[in-house]
Design an enzyme around this catalytic site. Structure first.
Site, PDB file in Angstrom:
ATOM      1  N   VAL A   1       2.099  15.575 -43.590  1.00 37.04           N
ATOM      2  CA  VAL A   1       3.354  16.007 -42.974  1.00 37.04           C
ATOM      3  C   VAL A   1       3.191  16.241 -41.479  1.00 37.04           C
ATOM      4  O   VAL A   1       4.167  16.172 -40.714  1.00 37.04           O
ATOM      5  CB  VAL A   1       3.866  17.289 -43.674  1.00 37.04           C
ATOM      6  N   LYS A   2       1.970  16.503 -41.039  1.00 37.15           N
ATOM      7  CA  LYS A   2       1.729  16.820 -39.629  1.00 37.15           C
ATOM      8  C   LYS A   2       1.952  15.630 -38.706  1.00 37.15           C
ATOM      9  O   LYS A   2       2.032  15.797 -37.480  1.00 37.15           O
ATOM     10  CB  LYS A   2       0.316  17.374 -39.447  1.00 37.15           C
TER      11      LYS A   2
END
Length: 427
Positions: free
Chosen positions: A33-34
């Site tokens: 997700v980063k």
């Protein structure tokens, strides 16, 4: 035809056997997700002039944001320097180097004020580097903002507005804050936002002592003077924070691979352990990163046994143990050791509460009467080796450290003492 960075976001939402809907953020091109925050922070810095062509991106990270930034740096022509805790999974370190990033390792258990703390060191490198730019994921508003613009709307559209609960872990807080705020606004406050947190993390009321789950939670060193939560974490968005023992997180992580075909990381296990117990018409859990970054940790049978996240032949030897904090006067340590009847006395990091047994990594020494001569007790030159309650007697004897006493580890924490004679006798 699109470039690589155009593939960030737009991850699928799948329905699991339990009925929970999982947002597969590990399918971003950098594996987590980063990627969203990394790209957004770089684009924002380029727009503001904070990051110029040929510059250097610097970040302190547990790995995932570093990987996202390293991917962006490679695609857009920047140098990348990552400062990481020395306990970061080796797969993440290898992946960062594969992207061409420079890796700087620092001890994982340092107070926030220490100059070599992950965040402090990254900020210093950026200041001292010509063209350096510190991403500062914990305080950068572009972090939660990108989830408000993208992750939240994607979930709303994929569920046709039916979502009732969002479950996500809290690391920097950017993901849950931005996504949760959008969903609350879109639903006129109907959506409940639930944070999933390692049991000892301070977000959920723990003492801040170490936990086994990477990329989630908030660690607090006992010598840290002031440790405010990140600006990226908007507490008003989160309706509840549920604490999850590390064993439950790791069990859920491994079960998702074996029962659902989803190879995810430990923080995904933390989130799913909570989501699977939530009652709601449409529960969405965000799975942040890939299990490929943790093949030597959560998905390794050997690591799980040695850290005591399963019970094995040594489990019956576990029992409460008395310890003393580092710096205890020798006379006091001798008295405690004598009264305890133990074969040795664990010396642990000072300043922890009694709510949780000391983390295995904070067992700094095992001392016997012969070791207690004068002054105060201090750490050993070489930290003691713990034996996991999941190990067999034969494996434990093969790994038994020098000396006659070792400490046992259950769920990554101090769980007792064992002698070589105990194991040799088959006790």
């Amino acid at each position: 035809m699109s470039g690589l960075l155009d593939l960030v976001g737009g991850t699928p939402l799948v329905t699991l056997r339990s009925g929970v809907h999982a947002k597969l953020e590990y399918l971003n091109p950098g594996g987590s997700v980063k990627d969203r925050a990394a790209l957004a922070m770089v684009l924002d810095a380029e727009s503001s002039g904070a990051l110029c062509p040929g510059g250097t991106i610097v970040e302190g990270t547990s790995g995932n944001t570093g990987l996202g930034l390293a991917q962006v740096a490679a695609a857009r022509g920047y140098r990348m320097v990552c400062v990481l805790p020395d306990k970061t999974a080796v797969e993440k370190l290898d992946a960062l180097r594969a992207y061409g990033a420079e890796v700087v390792l620092t001890p994982s258990a340092l107070p926030k004020e220490h100059p070599n703390h992950v965040v402090a060191w990254a900020a210093r490198i950026a200041r001292e580097t010509d063209g350096g730019w510190w991403a500062d994921q914990y305080g950068n508003p572009a972090n939660p903002a990108v989830h408000f613009r993208t992750t939240g709307p994607e979930i709303w559209e994929a569920t046709s507005g039916r979502i009732t609960h969002l479950v996500a872990t809290i690391g920097t807080g950017g993901t849950i804050s931005g996504t949760g705020r959008f969903l609350k606004e879109a639903s006129d406050g109907r959506v409940q936002v639930i944070g999933a947190d390692p049991a000892t993390s301070s977000y959920g009321g723990g003492d801040g002592s170490p936990f086994a789950i990477e990329a989630a939670g908030h660690y607090v060193h006992p010598k840290t003077v002031d440790d405010p939560w990140p600006d990226s974490y908007h507490r008003d968005v989160v309706d509840a924070v549920v604490s999850v023992p590390d064993r439950a997180s790791i069990t859920a992580c491994r079960s998702l691979a074996r029962d659902e075909g989803l190879l995810v990381g430990g923080s995904s296990g933390t989130a799913y352990a909570v989501a699977s117990s939530v009652t709601g018409d449409c529960v969405v859990v965000l799975l942040p990163d890939s299990g490929r970054a943790y093949l030597t940790k959560y998905h390794s049978d050997t690591w799980v046994r040695r850290q005591g996240f399963v019970d094995g032949e040594l489990a019956g030897l576990a029992s409460p143990v008395v310890s003393v904090p580092v710096g205890t006067p020798v006379a006091e340590a001798r008295r405690v050791l004598e009264e305890s009847g133990q074969p040795a006395l664990p010396v642990v990091l000072a300043g922890r509460s009694d709510r949780f047994p000391p983390a295995a990594g904070e067992v700094l020494a095992l001392v016997t009467f012969a070791d207690l001569t004068a002054g105060t007790v201090g750490p050993a030159a070489v930290p003691p080796v713990g034996l996991g309650v999941g190990e067999s007697v034969a494996d434990a004897l093969d790994r038994f450290p020098d000396g006659e006493v070792a400490h046992l580890v259950r769920d990554g924490r101090l769980a007792g003492l064992v002698t070589r004679a105990d194991l040799s006798s088959g006790r």
